[in-house]
Write a protein that holds these residues in place. Structure first.
Motif, PDB file in Angstrom:
ATOM      1  N   LEU A   4       0.855  -1.167   0.000  1.00  0.00           N
ATOM      2  CA  LEU A   4       0.000   0.000   0.000  1.00  0.00           C
ATOM      3  C   LEU A   4       0.904   1.234   0.000  1.00  0.00           C
ATOM      4  N   THR A   5       0.665   2.133  -0.933  1.00  0.00           N
ATOM      5  CA  THR A   5       1.450   3.366  -1.034  1.00  0.00           C
ATOM      6  C   THR A   5       0.532   4.551  -0.779  1.00  0.00           C
ATOM      7  N   LEU A   6       0.906   5.380   0.182  1.00  0.00           N
ATOM      8  CA  LEU A   6       0.147   6.568   0.545  1.00  0.00           C
ATOM      9  C   LEU A   6       0.940   7.793   0.116  1.00  0.00           C
ATOM     10  N   THR A   7       0.326   8.612  -0.734  1.00  0.00           N
ATOM     11  CA  THR A   7       1.007   9.789  -1.267  1.00  0.00           C
ATOM     12  C   THR A   7       0.178  11.034  -1.002  1.00  0.00           C
ATOM     13  N   PRO A   8       0.724  12.034  -0.297  1.00  0.00           N
ATOM     14  CA  PRO A   8      -0.014  13.294  -0.122  1.00  0.00           C
ATOM     15  C   PRO A   8      -0.081  14.051  -1.440  1.00  0.00           C
ATOM     16  N   LEU A   9      -1.205  14.681  -1.717  1.00  0.00           N
ATOM     17  CA  LEU A   9      -1.408  15.451  -2.941  1.00  0.00           C
ATOM     18  C   LEU A   9      -1.511  16.932  -2.589  1.00  0.00           C
ATOM     19  N   ASP A  10      -0.779  17.753  -3.307  1.00  0.00           N
ATOM     20  CA  ASP A  10      -0.877  19.201  -3.076  1.00  0.00           C
ATOM     21  C   ASP A  10      -0.801  19.987  -4.377  1.00  0.00           C
ATOM     22  N   GLU A  11      -1.002  19.299  -5.501  1.00  0.00           N
ATOM     23  CA  GLU A  11      -1.002  19.961  -6.804  1.00  0.00           C
ATOM     24  C   GLU A  11      -2.262  19.562  -7.572  1.00  0.00           C
ATOM     25  N   ASN A  12      -2.591  20.379  -8.586  1.00  0.00           N
ATOM     26  CA  ASN A  12      -3.739  20.098  -9.475  1.00  0.00           C
ATOM     27  C   ASN A  12      -5.047  19.943  -8.705  1.00  0.00           C
ATOM     28  N   GLY A  13      -5.231  20.785  -7.710  1.00  0.00           N
ATOM     29  CA  GLY A  13      -6.466  20.743  -6.949  1.00  0.00           C
ATOM     30  C   GLY A  13      -6.223  20.920  -5.468  1.00  0.00           C
ATOM     31  N   PRO A  14      -7.283  20.806  -4.662  1.00  0.00           N
ATOM     32  CA  PRO A  14      -7.139  20.921  -3.209  1.00  0.00           C
ATOM     33  C   PRO A  14      -6.218  19.829  -2.666  1.00  0.00           C
ATOM     34  N   PRO A  15      -5.642  20.028  -1.475  1.00  0.00           N
ATOM     35  CA  PRO A  15      -4.813  18.979  -0.859  1.00  0.00           C
ATOM     36  C   PRO A  15      -5.601  17.683  -0.706  1.00  0.00           C
ATOM     37  N   GLY A  16      -4.884  16.577  -0.754  1.00  0.00           N
ATOM     38  CA  GLY A  16      -5.569  15.295  -0.646  1.00  0.00           C
ATOM     39  C   GLY A  16      -4.591  14.164  -0.444  1.00  0.00           C
ATOM     40  N   ILE A  17      -5.082  12.941  -0.633  1.00  0.00           N
ATOM     41  CA  ILE A  17      -4.274  11.743  -0.440  1.00  0.00           C
ATOM     42  C   ILE A  17      -4.555  10.768  -1.581  1.00  0.00           C
ATOM     43  N   TYR A  74      -3.922  -3.807  -9.589  1.00  0.00           N
ATOM     44  CA  TYR A  74      -3.452  -2.474  -9.200  1.00  0.00           C
ATOM     45  C   TYR A  74      -4.666  -1.579  -8.997  1.00  0.00           C
ATOM     46  N   ILE A  75      -4.740  -0.977  -7.836  1.00  0.00           N
ATOM     47  CA  ILE A  75      -5.839  -0.077  -7.484  1.00  0.00           C
ATOM     48  C   ILE A  75      -5.249   1.282  -7.129  1.00  0.00           C
ATOM     49  N   VAL A  76      -5.839   2.334  -7.649  1.00  0.00           N
ATOM     50  CA  VAL A  76      -5.451   3.685  -7.253  1.00  0.00           C
ATOM     51  C   VAL A  76      -6.720   4.482  -6.968  1.00  0.00           C
ATOM     52  N   CYS A  77      -6.726   5.164  -5.837  1.00  0.00           N
ATOM     53  CA  CYS A  77      -7.886   5.971  -5.467  1.00  0.00           C
ATOM     54  C   CYS A  77      -7.401   7.235  -4.765  1.00  0.00           C
ATOM     55  N   THR A  78      -8.186   8.282  -4.882  1.00  0.00           N
ATOM     56  CA  THR A  78      -7.804   9.564  -4.291  1.00  0.00           C
ATOM     57  C   THR A  78      -8.984  10.168  -3.547  1.00  0.00           C
ATOM     58  N   ARG A  79      -8.637  10.988  -2.572  1.00  0.00           N
ATOM     59  CA  ARG A  79      -9.646  11.816  -1.904  1.00  0.00           C
ATOM     60  C   ARG A  79      -9.004  13.158  -1.584  1.00  0.00           C
ATOM     61  N   ARG A  80      -9.736  14.227  -1.876  1.00  0.00           N
ATOM     62  CA  ARG A  80      -9.236  15.579  -1.640  1.00  0.00           C
ATOM     63  C   ARG A  80     -10.158  16.324  -0.690  1.00  0.00           C
ATOM     64  N   LEU A  81      -9.604  17.336  -0.069  1.00  0.00           N
ATOM     65  CA  LEU A  81     -10.408  18.188   0.796  1.00  0.00           C
ATOM     66  C   LEU A  81     -11.519  18.826  -0.023  1.00  0.00           C
ATOM     67  N   LYS A  82     -12.732  18.804   0.507  1.00  0.00           N
ATOM     68  CA  LYS A  82     -13.871  19.394  -0.189  1.00  0.00           C
ATOM     69  C   LYS A  82     -13.855  20.908  -0.036  1.00  0.00           C
ATOM     70  N   ASN A  83     -14.184  21.577  -1.127  1.00  0.00           N
ATOM     71  CA  ASN A  83     -14.345  23.025  -1.085  1.00  0.00           C
ATOM     72  C   ASN A  83     -15.838  23.334  -1.114  1.00  0.00           C
ATOM     73  N   GLU A  84     -16.410  23.529   0.059  1.00  0.00           N
ATOM     74  CA  GLU A  84     -17.843  23.802   0.155  1.00  0.00           C
ATOM     75  C   GLU A  84     -18.102  25.270   0.470  1.00  0.00           C
ATOM     76  N   ASN A  85     -17.146  26.122   0.118  1.00  0.00           N
ATOM     77  CA  ASN A  85     -17.304  27.544   0.383  1.00  0.00           C
ATOM     78  C   ASN A  85     -18.485  28.107  -0.407  1.00  0.00           C
ATOM     79  N   GLN A  86     -19.212  28.989   0.206  1.00  0.00           N
ATOM     80  CA  GLN A  86     -20.283  29.684  -0.488  1.00  0.00           C
ATOM     81  C   GLN A  86     -19.718  30.946  -1.143  1.00  0.00           C
TER      82      GLN A  86
END
Length: 341
Positions: A62-75, A130-142
């Motif tokens: 299992l590989t966990l990679t933090p995401l901070d490009e091309n959108g909100p931060p995520g994993i 091989y499975i790859v999945c992502t989740r990013r912080l939601k932007n629910e700002n009004q």
């Protein structure tokens, strides 16, 4: 991110390593900025993937990679193994499918809890999955601007049933509004179960592309009777409407200077349906849209209800439901209109 989080690669062959993977995942998710609830959901995903590695492939990574490009931060989470592979990937994602005597909710859970989910698998000795999945912080700002759209819905179950086989979605964020109508096949509890599965997926993945939304609902509804669904996304900051539909959800549009062609494909989502055609249109000032299930009679015109379009959206929906609902079906209608119309 202010405090960069490093990538983690975890070998999985035993339950103790799965426990360590859960601990590392929770720490990373919280560090990225996910709240406690979402962090626990991501830990559930890791648990399911680790269990699959141990149960089906005996081992993997299992590989966990933090995401901070091309959108909100995520994993990003990647699962790799050299096991025997999966014969029917889409069937394996459906709830209730298992080849190991378990309840069969593993990959279905991953599909529901992550924003994006892709899987590739080959068949044969040491072929692997091989499975790859992502989740990013939601932007629910009004938006700082007031939403110019008024939206309302009305729904009614089949008079002889005690649950509704229809559902609807209304979601606002930034300068966007998502509205949709979902109809589970048939009536009663099985139709209700199908429409609720679809609604829950759309409401938790509302900011994804329509292609991703329909694919995710397809996977979520594989173990149900299936649904038909229409979604309309209003980018009111740019006066743009995006529409997609599969099945017999009807739409009536009023107020646009140019003809609007909504492409509808027949099919049942959850039963290997075709992909919807996604179209974009201009949302003009004074426009009005009605989305409704087949429990609403289709042969009606706006002229049949003089003066109604000037009422609030909720009032329009309630009046149309009361006047047009069939006696032998669930019925749902969603109205979106410009506030000044």
């Amino acid at each position: 991110m202010n405090n960069p989080v490093r990538q983690e690669i975890i070998n999985i062959s035993h339950s103790s390593e799965a426990a360590e993977a859960r601990r590392i995942t929770k720490t990373m998710a919280l560090s990225i900025g996910f709240d406690e609830k979402v962090s626990e959901e991501i830990v559930i995903v890791i648990s399911e993937l680790a269990a699959n590695l141990i149960k089906y492939a005996r081992n993997g990574t299992l590989t966990l990679t933090p995401l901070d490009e091309n959108g909100p931060p995520g994993i990003k989470i990647e699962s790799r193994d050299t096991g025997p592979g999966i014969v029917d990937v889409e069937q394996a994602i459906g709830d209730g499918y298992s080849t190991a005597g378990s309840l069969g909710y593993g990959l279905g859970t991953v599909n529901r809890l992550m924003d994006e989910f892709n899987i590739t698998s080959d068949i044969g000795k040491n072929a692997g999955t091989y499975i790859v999945c992502t989740r990013r912080l939601k932007n629910e700002n009004q938006s700082m601007k007031a939403c110019p759209l008024d939206v309302g819905a009305a729904t009614r179950m089949y008079p002889r049933m005690d649950v509704n086989g229809d559902a609807y979605v209304i979601k606002k964020w930034d300068e966007n509004l998502l509205a949709g109508v979902i109809d589970g096949l048939g009536h009663g509890q099985f139709a209700h179960r199908a429409s609720e599965k679809a609604r829950q997926y759309v409401e938790t993945h509302y900011d994804q592309s329509f292609e991703e939304l329909f694919r995710g609902v397809e996977r979520s509804c594989r173990a149900t009777r299936g649904v038909v669904m229409a979604l309309a996304k209003f980018d009111w900051g740019r006066e743009k409407l995006t529409y997609a539909s599969l099945g017999n959800i009807d739409v009536k549009f009023l107020g646009c200077a140019e003809p609007v062609n909504f492409v509808v494909r027949r099919g049942i989502i959850g039963l290997k349906s075709v992909k919807p055609v996604v179209t974009e249109h201009t949302w003009s000032v004074g426009s009005l849209m009605a989305l409704y299930s087949d429990g609403i009679r289709s042969h009606w015109r706006w002229d049949d209800f003089p003066g109604l379009r000037a009422e609030p959206a909720a009032t329009i929906a309630q009046n149309l439901l009361r006047s047009l609902a069939r006696d032998n079906d669930d019925a749902t209608i969603v109205i979106v209109k410009d506030r000044i119309s």
